[in-house]
Design an enzyme around this catalytic site. Sequence first.
Site, PDB file in Angstrom:
ATOM      1  N   HIS A 100       0.897  -1.159  -0.051  1.00 60.34           N
ATOM      2  CA  HIS A 100      -0.074   0.174  -0.009  1.00 60.34           C
ATOM      3  C   HIS A 100       0.623   1.383  -0.135  1.00 60.34           C
ATOM      4  O   HIS A 100       0.477   2.214  -0.873  1.00 60.34           O
ATOM      5  CB  HIS A 100      -0.953   0.056   1.137  1.00 60.34           C
ATOM      6  CG  HIS A 100      -1.735   1.383   1.650  1.00 60.34           C
ATOM      7  ND1 HIS A 100      -3.094   1.526   0.847  1.00 60.34           N
ATOM      8  CD2 HIS A 100      -1.332   2.465   2.012  1.00 60.34           C
ATOM      9  CE1 HIS A 100      -3.353   2.761   1.038  1.00 60.34           C
ATOM     10  NE2 HIS A 100      -2.581   3.493   1.848  1.00 60.34           N
ATOM     11  N   GLU A 101       1.864   1.269   0.802  1.00 67.05           N
ATOM     12  CA  GLU A 101       2.714   2.425   0.928  1.00 67.05           C
ATOM     13  C   GLU A 101       3.637   2.330  -0.287  1.00 67.05           C
ATOM     14  O   GLU A 101       3.985   3.646  -1.028  1.00 67.05           O
ATOM     15  CB  GLU A 101       3.635   2.266   2.100  1.00 67.05           C
ATOM     16  CG  GLU A 101       3.057   2.463   3.350  1.00 67.05           C
ATOM     17  CD  GLU A 101       2.183   3.568   3.585  1.00 67.05           C
ATOM     18  OE1 GLU A 101       2.435   4.794   3.369  1.00 67.05           O
ATOM     19  OE2 GLU A 101       0.943   3.158   4.474  1.00 67.05           O
ATOM     20  N   HIS A 104       1.520   4.384  -2.801  1.00 66.20           N
ATOM     21  CA  HIS A 104       1.868   6.007  -2.533  1.00 66.20           C
ATOM     22  C   HIS A 104       3.010   6.564  -3.402  1.00 66.20           C
ATOM     23  O   HIS A 104       2.853   7.356  -3.850  1.00 66.20           O
ATOM     24  CB  HIS A 104       1.839   6.257  -1.137  1.00 66.20           C
ATOM     25  CG  HIS A 104       0.652   6.343  -0.500  1.00 66.20           C
ATOM     26  ND1 HIS A 104      -0.614   6.998  -1.018  1.00 66.20           N
ATOM     27  CD2 HIS A 104       0.087   5.947   0.547  1.00 66.20           C
ATOM     28  CE1 HIS A 104      -1.636   6.651  -0.026  1.00 66.20           C
ATOM     29  NE2 HIS A 104      -1.215   5.830   0.913  1.00 66.20           N
TER      30      HIS A 104
END
Length: 228
Positions: A100-101, A104
Site C-alpha cells: 500500500h505504501e 503512494h
Amino acid sequence: MYYFYDPTYILVIIGVILSLWASSNVNSAINKYRKIASSSGLTAAEAAKEILHANGIYNVTIKMISGASSDYYSPSTKELCLLQENYNSTSIASIGIAAHECGHAIQDATEYLPLTIQRHIAPVCSFGSTAGFYIAIAGMFLSFDFIIELGIILFALGVGITILLLPIEYNASNRALAILENNNMMTRSELAGAKKVLRAAGLTYVAAAASSILSLLRLIMITNRRRN
C-alpha cells in the site's frame, strides 16, 4: 456555551462511534493476518523493494521506524517507512501494508493529481482543521459574524483534506493489490487476506471523513440557530 450543551452533540457521538468501529475493524484484520505468513517468504521490506524496482522507482529509501503510529510514505524525503513489526515480517498483513505504501510512492512518481493537490494544500488545511473550530467559537462569544464565518471556512478546509484523502488511499490500495496479483507475490487466498486488511484500513479514512463532516454540520447548525 451552546456548542458544548445542545442536542447536536449527538453528531459528535456518532462520529466517535464510527471512528472506534473502524479502528477496531482494522486492528482485528491486521492482528488476524499478521499471524499468517506469506508463502513467498519475502519480508515486507523485501516485497516493497521488489515492487518499487518493478515500477522503475530506485530513489526511494525503505526505512524501519519505531514509535510512529503507522507506516507511511514521505514524498518530500522519498522515504518509505515501515514499522518495526512490519519491516522484517513475512506476514500477509505486513506485506499488504508495505505494498500500500508502495502505491503512494508510485502515485508520487507518476504525479497522481489528488496526491499533488493534497501535498500543496495540506499545510493550510491542517491549520484550518485545528484553528477553525476555535476561531468560530471565539466569533460566537464576541458576536462577530465575520469571525464565525472565517472559522467555519477554515474548518471546512480541514474537512476537505479528509475527503481528498479517500481517493488517494483507495487508489494506493488498488495499486497494491493489482501489483501483488500481477507479480504473483501472493496466492489467491493470501491476496484475499491482504485485501481485507487494506479495505479495513480504508474504512478508517471513511470514518474520519464522516466524523469531520458531522462536526462541520454541527458547527453550521449552531451558528444558524444562534442567528435565528
